[in-house]
Design a protein around this motif. Structure first.
Motif, PDB file in Angstrom:
ATOM      1  N   PRO B  71      -4.097 -13.084   0.042  1.00 22.82           N
ATOM      2  CA  PRO B  71      -3.425 -11.868   0.518  1.00 22.82           C
ATOM      3  C   PRO B  71      -3.003 -10.960  -0.639  1.00 22.82           C
ATOM      4  N   CYS B  72      -2.806  -9.659  -0.294  1.00 21.65           N
ATOM      5  CA  CYS B  72      -2.549  -8.662  -1.333  1.00 21.65           C
ATOM      6  C   CYS B  72      -1.127  -8.798  -1.902  1.00 21.65           C
ATOM      7  N   SER B  73      -0.867  -8.053  -2.967  1.00 24.38           N
ATOM      8  CA  SER B  73       0.417  -8.167  -3.663  1.00 24.38           C
ATOM      9  C   SER B  73       1.590  -7.708  -2.785  1.00 24.38           C
ATOM     10  N   ASP B  77       4.658 -10.300  -1.688  1.00 23.02           N
ATOM     11  CA  ASP B  77       5.883  -9.935  -2.406  1.00 23.02           C
ATOM     12  C   ASP B  77       7.102 -10.456  -1.635  1.00 23.02           C
ATOM     13  N   GLU B  78       7.785 -11.415  -2.228  1.00 20.63           N
ATOM     14  CA  GLU B  78       8.907 -12.078  -1.556  1.00 20.63           C
ATOM     15  C   GLU B  78      10.095 -11.146  -1.336  1.00 20.63           C
ATOM     16  N   LYS B 104      10.209  -0.661   3.067  1.00 16.66           N
ATOM     17  CA  LYS B 104      10.609  -1.883   2.363  1.00 16.66           C
ATOM     18  C   LYS B 104       9.942  -3.109   2.986  1.00 16.66           C
ATOM     19  N   GLY B 105       9.238  -2.873   4.137  1.00 17.45           N
ATOM     20  CA  GLY B 105       8.635  -3.994   4.857  1.00 17.45           C
ATOM     21  C   GLY B 105       7.174  -4.222   4.501  1.00 17.45           C
ATOM     22  N   GLN B 106       6.441  -4.754   5.481  1.00 20.65           N
ATOM     23  CA  GLN B 106       5.023  -5.044   5.327  1.00 20.65           C
ATOM     24  C   GLN B 106       4.201  -3.889   5.902  1.00 20.65           C
TER      25      GLN B 106
END
Lengths: 201, 201
Positions: B71-73, B77-78, B104-106
């Protein structure tokens, strides 16, 4: 500039595409996305075309054209008239004249125009080679097909003076109304030139 | 089309460059000349950037973004909020939102919009994966950031209906006057939306 939102590889690609004339940062991003989306149809062929161009394309040491052979295919074409040298500022101008199929002779690409303010003098252009070529006995005419700008015309004037001792005929393109041009949209200089050089019907 | 005036290698390069969005045959020729002239500064780096992109760039199997990892960065990203999925039509739209630093989400890239006339149905978009992602318990909101076009809005309507059974909240971008926009240049639809959603001062 906007912050980077993609990985360094894509950013580098966008940055390099944006260096091409006519492409800004926004259109470069669009072009990069298009390349990524059409990987097999566009990106892979483009990369291989670039690699081939890098490997094969050289500048012609005679006329300054770019080609895969040196001397270029125009300089070595036996069917072309060797008595005429058409002097142009850039390879783009050479291509434009070739597309129009109007020059049966040879070319000579100057690589710019004289521009004292920008520090471009005679030694920065391919002028020595032009004098050398124009000195050959088979050359009878040098056509100065330079842009009708202050720089282009003063460069043409300078070259004409250099060629006088060689006894070679020099000529320039005719000025006038472009074919398809509407008078209403033309500048005064063009109109004045067209009237001065009017032809009897 | 103009006849070919250069060798096949340069013509092939021009042809491929002219396939990029925003470049016609004339600007493609200019770009090709620029590349040839600036071989070491532009052409060689561009070729290697393309080769690297070809080798490394993949589509994220989760969100549809393009990146060098899958999956992409963004998906991995946590620090990003996992309760919000912002649905966009294209990777270009995702980049635009990331540049604005407003999500700020996906993300979830649909890869287009429903367009029955062009034969594009739900199965042609990444809709199944969206339903699957929206079913995860941590997801509480799906923001449909689709273009304010007939296709974008009907696609948003379709997706909203698909998401109802999941009990997830759906939202869309606000309509109104763009920041910096002058009323005189805006269409009636935007003005009507801005007045309908007016805010008390």
């Amino acid at each position: 500039m906007a912050r980077n939102v993609t990985g360094p590889e894509i950013e580098q690609l966008i940055k390099l595409i944006s260096k091409l004339p006519g492409l800004g940062p926004r259109s470069a991003r669009r072009a990069a996305l298009h390349l990524i989306k059409k990987k097999d149809q566009v990106m892979v062929p483009l990369a291989s075309a670039l690699n081939e161009a890098i490997e094969k394309i050289v500048e012609c040491s005679v006329c300054g054209n770019v080609d895969t052979s040196n001397p270029c295919s125009i300089c070595t074409d036996e069917r072309r008239d060797r008595s005429l040298i058409c002097v142009v500022e850039s390879v783009g101008d050479l291509w434009a004249l070739e597309r129009a199929e109007v020059i049966k002779g040879q070319y000579h690409v100057l690589g710019g125009t004289l521009s004292p303010l920008d520090g471009i003098g005679p030694e920065d252009l391919r002028l020595g080679k032009l004098i050398e070529r124009a000195s050959e006995t088979e050359v009878t005419e040098v056509l100065l097909a330079l842009n009708v700008t202050v720089e282009g015309q003063s460069t043409a004037h300078y070259i004409t003076e250099q060629l006088i001792p060689l006894g070679v005929k020099t000529s320039r393109l005719a000025h006038g109304v472009p074919v398809g041009g509407e008078l209403d949209y033309l500048d005064e200089g063009t109109l004045a030139a067209a009237i001065k050089a009017r032809k009897e019907l």
